[in-house]
Design a protein around this motif. Structure first.
Motif, PDB file in Angstrom:
ATOM      1  N   LEU A 133      12.375  -7.146  -0.424  1.00  0.00           N
ATOM      2  CA  LEU A 133      13.001  -7.749   0.748  1.00  0.00           C
ATOM      3  C   LEU A 133      14.104  -6.877   1.346  1.00  0.00           C
ATOM      4  O   LEU A 133      14.391  -6.964   2.538  1.00  0.00           O
ATOM      5  CB  LEU A 133      13.555  -9.129   0.394  1.00  0.00           C
ATOM      6  N   ARG A 134      14.718  -6.015   0.503  1.00  0.00           N
ATOM      7  CA  ARG A 134      15.731  -5.085   1.030  1.00  0.00           C
ATOM      8  C   ARG A 134      15.091  -3.884   1.723  1.00  0.00           C
ATOM      9  O   ARG A 134      15.765  -3.178   2.476  1.00  0.00           O
ATOM     10  CB  ARG A 134      16.629  -4.581  -0.098  1.00  0.00           C
ATOM     11  N   GLY A 135      13.809  -3.659   1.479  1.00  0.00           N
ATOM     12  CA  GLY A 135      13.141  -2.482   2.025  1.00  0.00           C
ATOM     13  C   GLY A 135      12.024  -2.854   2.974  1.00  0.00           C
ATOM     14  O   GLY A 135      12.243  -3.510   3.998  1.00  0.00           O
ATOM     15  N   VAL A 136      10.805  -2.473   2.603  1.00  0.00           N
ATOM     16  CA  VAL A 136       9.662  -2.657   3.484  1.00  0.00           C
ATOM     17  C   VAL A 136       9.395  -4.124   3.781  1.00  0.00           C
ATOM     18  O   VAL A 136       8.835  -4.474   4.819  1.00  0.00           O
ATOM     19  CB  VAL A 136       8.398  -1.994   2.874  1.00  0.00           C
ATOM     20  N   GLY A 137       9.835  -5.034   2.873  1.00  0.00           N
ATOM     21  CA  GLY A 137       9.599  -6.453   3.073  1.00  0.00           C
ATOM     22  C   GLY A 137      10.278  -7.035   4.297  1.00  0.00           C
ATOM     23  O   GLY A 137       9.885  -8.098   4.779  1.00  0.00           O
ATOM     24  N   SER A 138      11.287  -6.344   4.794  1.00  0.00           N
ATOM     25  CA  SER A 138      11.985  -6.847   5.979  1.00  0.00           C
ATOM     26  C   SER A 138      11.081  -6.858   7.210  1.00  0.00           C
ATOM     27  O   SER A 138      11.372  -7.536   8.197  1.00  0.00           O
ATOM     28  CB  SER A 138      13.231  -5.997   6.257  1.00  0.00           C
ATOM     29  N   THR A 139       9.986  -6.117   7.153  1.00  0.00           N
ATOM     30  CA  THR A 139       9.046  -6.082   8.290  1.00  0.00           C
ATOM     31  C   THR A 139       8.003  -7.198   8.190  1.00  0.00           C
ATOM     32  O   THR A 139       7.234  -7.401   9.123  1.00  0.00           O
ATOM     33  CB  THR A 139       8.332  -4.723   8.363  1.00  0.00           C
ATOM     34  N   TYR A 140       7.987  -7.905   7.054  1.00  0.00           N
ATOM     35  CA  TYR A 140       7.054  -9.019   6.872  1.00  0.00           C
ATOM     36  C   TYR A 140       7.732 -10.275   7.409  1.00  0.00           C
ATOM     37  O   TYR A 140       8.390 -11.016   6.691  1.00  0.00           O
ATOM     38  CB  TYR A 140       6.700  -9.174   5.395  1.00  0.00           C
ATOM     39  N   ALA A 199       0.828  -1.207   0.000  1.00  0.00           N
ATOM     40  CA  ALA A 199       0.000   0.000   0.000  1.00  0.00           C
ATOM     41  C   ALA A 199       0.863   1.257   0.000  1.00  0.00           C
ATOM     42  O   ALA A 199       1.810   1.380   0.780  1.00  0.00           O
ATOM     43  CB  ALA A 199      -0.911   0.004   1.224  1.00  0.00           C
ATOM     44  N   GLY A 200       0.568   2.170  -0.907  1.00  0.00           N
ATOM     45  CA  GLY A 200       1.278   3.447  -0.980  1.00  0.00           C
ATOM     46  C   GLY A 200       2.636   3.379  -1.632  1.00  0.00           C
ATOM     47  O   GLY A 200       3.352   4.385  -1.667  1.00  0.00           O
ATOM     48  N   LYS A 201       3.015   2.209  -2.179  1.00  0.00           N
ATOM     49  CA  LYS A 201       4.326   2.044  -2.807  1.00  0.00           C
ATOM     50  C   LYS A 201       4.158   1.747  -4.303  1.00  0.00           C
ATOM     51  O   LYS A 201       3.077   1.414  -4.776  1.00  0.00           O
ATOM     52  CB  LYS A 201       5.092   0.892  -2.150  1.00  0.00           C
TER      53      LYS A 201
END
Length: 312
Positions: free
Chosen positions: A298-305, A287-289
């Motif tokens: 995986l290098r960015g926001v995916g690390s929080t998943y 969302a919003g990306k």
């Protein structure tokens, strides 16, 4: 010379119009949908068929609704010998269906009587079909129910998305119409009534069809992702936020995880599915990306998943 009015709207239709012009048919006018706002900035954008028509200097009619419009009156004035439609997006009123002496024909992106309706390409991919095709048929008041004139089959490959298949079927439709028109014009074409017992429907995609249900099989979800790419996109929900999935593949091998659970988030981003197998996601849009490759994600926001977290 046979005079034709062409009706169509999206990219699928534009090559078909181009063929009619290149083959020297007398295209009196082109009927298409009105310009629509597109994108976040809502830029008023003409449909692809209008762009193609103006490139050839053709008259363009854009009724919001054809029935009872000034554009309908204009068609009566033009008195075409034949009306050809391809993904126009509106039902034709009976007065227009009865207007041309050679009838109204439609280039439909399925092997009728399968997949009558507005989303036959999406539905064929989502249903996991191995093939589909194009039908040229006479138009009647009932949706996609007229006699079949000609058909051609097109394979659906595992690598096909709806977008790729649109292009394949547009080319197939253009070539099929090119081969079929001479027979329609001289009255020697076939007319095969549709078998009503074999009718299936492919209605316009609903919001509910876009939502991924992780209790489904990996194959069902993979077909859903392919079938909704490049529009409108399959989506799922993570921590209350919608996430679109654009590219994925099936992963074999059973695990004990629950459907929707993240079971890998390093070199791949893998989600458990309802058949005990999994779906690996390779292009995603939180969302919003913007759309992200799995490496970017995986290098960015995916690390929080995190492992064990679940999609709903």
């Amino acid at each position: 010379m046979t005079s034709i009015v062409f009706m169509g709207t999206p990219d699928f239709s534009a090559p078909i119009l181009e063929m009619l012009v290149e083959e020297g048919y007398n295209v009196l006018a082109v009927v298409t949908q009105p310009d629509r706002p597109v994108g976040r900035k809502k830029v008023l954008t003409p449909p692809p068929v209008k762009v193609e028509a103006l490139r050839h200097g053709l008259e363009v009619l854009q009724p919001e609704k054809l029935s009872g419009s000034l554009e309908e009156q204009r068609l009566v004035e033009l008195q075409p010998d034949l009306i050809v439609t391809a993904a126009f997006g509106q039902l034709l009123p009976e007065s227009v269906l009865e207007l041309p002496k050679l009838g109204c024909i439609n280039v439909h992106a399925s092997l009728l009587p399968a997949y009558r309706g507005g989303a036959p390409i999406h539905q064929a991919v989502m249903d996991g079909q191995s093939h589909t095709g194009v039908t040229i048929m006479y138009m009647v008041k009932k949706l996609d129910a007229g006699d079949i004139i000609s058909q051609v089959e097109v394979a659906i490959e595992d690598t096909d998305t709806t977008g790729i298949l649109f292009d394949k079927l547009s080319l197939a439709g253009k070539n099929l119409l090119k081969d079929t028109l001479p027979f329609i014009i001289d009255g020697t074409n076939k007319r095969v009534p549709q078998d009503e017992s074999l009718v299936t429907y492919a209605r316009n995609i609903s919001r509910e069809q876009e939502r991924m249900d992780w209790t489904n099989t990996s194959t069902t979800l993979w077909n859903q992702v392919r079938g909704l790419n490049p529009w409108p996109g399959a989506y799922t929900t993570f921590e209350g936020q919608n996430v679109k999935v654009w590219r994925a593949k099936r992963v074999k091998g059973k695990t004990g995880a629950k459907p929707g659970e993240i079971i890998r988030n390093d070199k791949e981003f893998v989600i458990q599915t309802g058949d005990g197998e999994a779906l690996a996601i390779y292009e995603i849009q939180p969302a919003g990306k913007k759309k992200l490759s799995i490496d970017e994600f995986l290098r960015g926001v995916g690390s929080t998943y995190t492992l064990g977290a679940r999609f709903e």
